[in-house]
Scaffold this motif. Sequence first.
Motif, short mmCIF file in Angstrom:
data_model
loop_
_atom_site.label_atom_id
_atom_site.label_comp_id
_atom_site.label_asym_id
_atom_site.label_seq_id
_atom_site.Cartn_x
_atom_site.Cartn_y
_atom_site.Cartn_z
N GLY A 115 0.80 -1.22 0.00
CA GLY A 115 0.00 0.00 0.00
C GLY A 115 0.83 1.27 0.00
O GLY A 115 0.48 2.25 -0.62
N HIS A 116 1.97 1.24 0.73
CA HIS A 116 2.71 2.48 0.93
C HIS A 116 4.01 2.55 0.15
O HIS A 116 4.63 3.60 0.09
N THR A 173 -10.10 -4.53 -18.04
CA THR A 173 -9.70 -3.15 -18.33
C THR A 173 -10.22 -2.07 -17.38
O THR A 173 -9.41 -1.31 -16.86
N PRO A 174 -11.53 -1.95 -17.11
CA PRO A 174 -11.98 -0.71 -16.48
C PRO A 174 -11.31 -0.37 -15.15
O PRO A 174 -10.71 0.68 -15.03
N ASP A 175 -11.37 -1.24 -14.13
CA ASP A 175 -10.74 -0.84 -12.89
C ASP A 175 -9.71 -1.82 -12.33
O ASP A 175 -9.20 -1.62 -11.24
N HIS A 176 -9.43 -2.86 -13.11
CA HIS A 176 -8.32 -3.75 -12.72
C HIS A 176 -8.45 -4.37 -11.33
O HIS A 176 -7.48 -4.42 -10.59
N LEU A 181 -10.62 -9.57 -12.83
CA LEU A 181 -9.65 -10.50 -13.40
C LEU A 181 -10.25 -11.91 -13.53
O LEU A 181 -10.11 -12.57 -14.56
N PHE A 182 -10.95 -12.34 -12.48
CA PHE A 182 -11.61 -13.65 -12.53
C PHE A 182 -12.68 -13.68 -13.62
O PHE A 182 -12.81 -14.65 -14.35
N THR A 215 -3.45 -6.04 -9.94
CA THR A 215 -4.80 -5.56 -9.65
C THR A 215 -4.70 -4.41 -8.67
O THR A 215 -3.72 -4.28 -7.93
N THR A 216 -5.72 -3.56 -8.65
CA THR A 216 -5.67 -2.38 -7.79
C THR A 216 -5.96 -2.74 -6.34
O THR A 216 -5.62 -2.01 -5.44
#
Length: 350
Positions: A115-116, A173-176, A181-182, A215-216
């Motif tokens: 995260g950091h 694509t849109p928000d990863h 993904l699944f 992934t985000t």
Amino acid sequence: MDDLLSIGEFASRCGLSAKMLRSYAAAGLLVPAAVDGFSGYRYYSPGQVHRARVIALLRRAGIAVGDITTFFADPDPIRLDRWDRDIAGASAARRRALAQARAALAIDPATPSKGHAMPLTFLAATATRTGGRDTNQDTALAREGLFAVADGFGAHGDTASQLALDTLDSTFTPDHTISELFTAYHEANQHVWQLSRTNGSNQATGTTLTALALTTDAAATVLHVGDSRLYRLRHNRLVQLTEDHTATAELIQRGELAETDAQTHPHRHILTRALGVAPHVDIAYTGVSCKSGDRLLLCTDGVFTTLSPEEMKTLLTSQISPHAAANQLVTHAATRESADNATTVVIDVR
Ligand code: MN
């Protein structure tokens, strides 16, 4: 009554407590085969052990008793896929909440965590060679946040592997997010399954698919079906991060085959899981630890069955750029006698 098991014997055989068994009986999930009308003692048949073990595993996965009961009434494999996505989604939501709590407390992690930490950069290159085959049924993909290899088989194996990667590329694509993904992976399976059903050949068409995605919400994750592999080179050690879905790999895991005998075993190319051979696919997935200095390698079996792990490591470490490393690997693999298609994606973490 001879082969019936007492509740205690049955409980120890299936790894459940007698108390749990009584609650499952009350819920109608696992009803004793017989009850002694005089003592009230419950007895189970040996044939019930399998179901009880499945129930124990589903409970360990956090599935509610009521949901398991519904599942056994109508065992639809779609439900397993849905649970899989729910678990991934719930774990992602918990990690987000934890990150928010950390931010609210203004506590920095002792060592930089995902995260950091400074955002990592991924620099990738792909390479593929046909080898001794007539056609190249392998496909590779490297784009921002998504890296994959696919090894097609059957009459339309080249189309299958390309279709799988195209679908993954256009859907993720849109928000990863991890759930996206699944979804993309399942979509790829659907598309290849449709292709396989309509190709008019009695030879099954399908493909392997090993994909590393950033992934985000869950950092780097590998999703994997078949025998294409992900390796990580760190501190001069090359480690395989995926387990092959082949008949021989499963024999090795069960301790029934020595690794040295697997290279010549007649079933070494038999896949136990693949994309596009059924409407649903059981996806293996795991988080991948990435840090600056790592070099990751995705490759098809044409690479690791022709090159030894030592040769692969040497080729990976001797080349500065991912582009040169990716090319060196496939060039060496594809020039061996009776070589399969060889495909790589080399990813440097900066
Ligand atoms: Mn191959």
